[in-house]
Design a protein around this motif. Structure first.
Motif, short mmCIF file in Angstrom:
data_model
loop_
_atom_site.label_atom_id
_atom_site.label_comp_id
_atom_site.label_asym_id
_atom_site.label_seq_id
_atom_site.Cartn_x
_atom_site.Cartn_y
_atom_site.Cartn_z
N GLU A 39 -2.52 76.19 -54.58
CA GLU A 39 -2.11 75.05 -53.76
C GLU A 39 -2.14 75.43 -52.27
O GLU A 39 -2.56 74.63 -51.43
CB GLU A 39 -0.71 74.61 -54.17
CG GLU A 39 -0.23 73.37 -53.42
CD GLU A 39 1.15 72.93 -53.89
OE1 GLU A 39 1.76 72.10 -53.19
OE2 GLU A 39 1.60 73.43 -54.94
N ILE A 40 -1.71 76.65 -51.96
CA ILE A 40 -1.71 77.11 -50.57
C ILE A 40 -3.15 77.22 -50.06
O ILE A 40 -3.45 76.81 -48.93
CB ILE A 40 -0.99 78.47 -50.45
CG1 ILE A 40 0.50 78.29 -50.69
CG2 ILE A 40 -1.24 79.10 -49.08
CD1 ILE A 40 1.29 79.57 -50.69
N ILE A 91 -5.76 75.56 -51.07
CA ILE A 91 -6.35 74.22 -50.92
C ILE A 91 -5.86 73.55 -49.64
O ILE A 91 -6.63 72.93 -48.92
CB ILE A 91 -6.00 73.35 -52.15
CG1 ILE A 91 -6.72 73.89 -53.40
CG2 ILE A 91 -6.41 71.90 -51.91
CD1 ILE A 91 -6.30 73.21 -54.68
N ASN A 92 -4.56 73.71 -49.35
CA ASN A 92 -3.97 73.04 -48.20
C ASN A 92 -4.01 73.88 -46.92
O ASN A 92 -3.51 73.44 -45.88
CB ASN A 92 -2.51 72.67 -48.50
CG ASN A 92 -2.39 71.69 -49.66
OD1 ASN A 92 -3.22 70.80 -49.81
ND2 ASN A 92 -1.37 71.86 -50.48
N ASP A 117 -4.94 75.52 -43.52
CA ASP A 117 -5.70 75.16 -42.32
C ASP A 117 -6.54 76.37 -41.91
O ASP A 117 -6.01 77.40 -41.50
CB ASP A 117 -4.74 74.77 -41.20
CG ASP A 117 -5.48 74.48 -39.89
OD1 ASP A 117 -6.71 74.25 -39.93
OD2 ASP A 117 -4.82 74.49 -38.84
N THR A 123 1.72 82.68 -47.28
CA THR A 123 0.64 82.31 -46.35
C THR A 123 0.26 83.49 -45.46
O THR A 123 -0.92 83.72 -45.19
CB THR A 123 1.07 81.12 -45.48
OG1 THR A 123 1.43 80.02 -46.32
CG2 THR A 123 -0.06 80.69 -44.56
#
Length: 234
Positions: free
Chosen positions: A4-5, A7-8, A10, A199
């Motif tokens: 999920e990280i 995919i999202n 930046d 992240t």
């Protein structure tokens, strides 16, 4: 969670870092080779002084180097005022500031490697070229550069890796503006402050992969240089 990280995530810090690294490396490549060639022709005392001056950003804390750059390019200083008023060029808190900061910090690596590579060139080859009537620029491009190629290439890769990971001077001069001046190093520091270690780990892994690829490329170049040396000796 990790998917999920990803995919999202930046990815703009990666693109900004790559653009900055490529631009800074291009500037350092030509400036470093030119400067190394000029310094090699200086007298010993003058060469030692200039060499120390050009290598200074390597031993200065990056934040100190960034502070001096901020003093130079601030719009409250003569150079910053001149650039903005005459050419509408703003350095502080812009991508141009990222490039300038990375160039200043990474330049000593290119310069030192280029100078070391030039010092290893066999002077007999240069004298032979002069005996054959070759002009100096042809001697440089036809003899010196091919002989110094492995060292030049290693310096270029190290310069790119250093420019890519620059943090201190970039933060001082360009700031941390998402999508504009926010590099990978700045992103890592920011997300750690927010407690987002996952992240930060993803970005650290990206930097690790790029650094490993750079070192692997240097080893390939060094191996190629050794093979060429062996063929020359035969």
């Amino acid at each position: 969670m990790l998917n999920e990280i990803l995919i999202n995530l930046d990815w703009s810090p990666l693109f900004i870092s790559l653009k900055t690294g490529i631009a800074a490396t291009g500037i350092c490549f030509f400036a470093g080779i030119y400067t190394a060639g000029r310094v090699m022709r200086m007298s010993k005392k003058k060469r030692e002084f200039v060499d120390g001056l050009l290598t200074l950003p390597m031993v200065l804390p990056p934040t100190a180097a960034g502070f001096f750059l901020l003093l130079i390019f601030s719009r409250r200083r003569p150079l910053g005022i001149f650039l903005f008023d005459e050419f509408h060029i703003k350095v502080v808190q812009t991508w141009l500031g990222c490039v300038i900061a990375a160039t200043v910090i990474a330049f000593p690596l290119m310069y030192r490697n280029a100078r070391a590579a030039f010092e290893q060139v066999d002077m007999n080859l240069i004298h032979a070229g002069r005996t054959l009537g070759m002009p100096e620029y042809k001697i440089f491009w036809k003899i010196v550069m091919p002989e110094a190629r492995p060292g030049i290439a290693s310096g270029t890769v190290l310069t790119f890796a250093r420019a890519l990971g620059e943090y201190g001077a970039t933060s001082m001069l360009a700031g941390n503006i998402p999508g504009k001046t926010g590099t990978i190093s700045q992103k890592i520091a920011m997300v750690i402050q927010d407690g987002d270690y996952i992240t930060a780990g993803v970005w650290a892994a990206v930097v690790l992969l790029i650094a490993f690829a750079s070192l692997y490329f240097i080893d390939l170049l060094a191996g190629s240089g050794r093979r060429q040396t062996k063929r020359w000796q035969r």
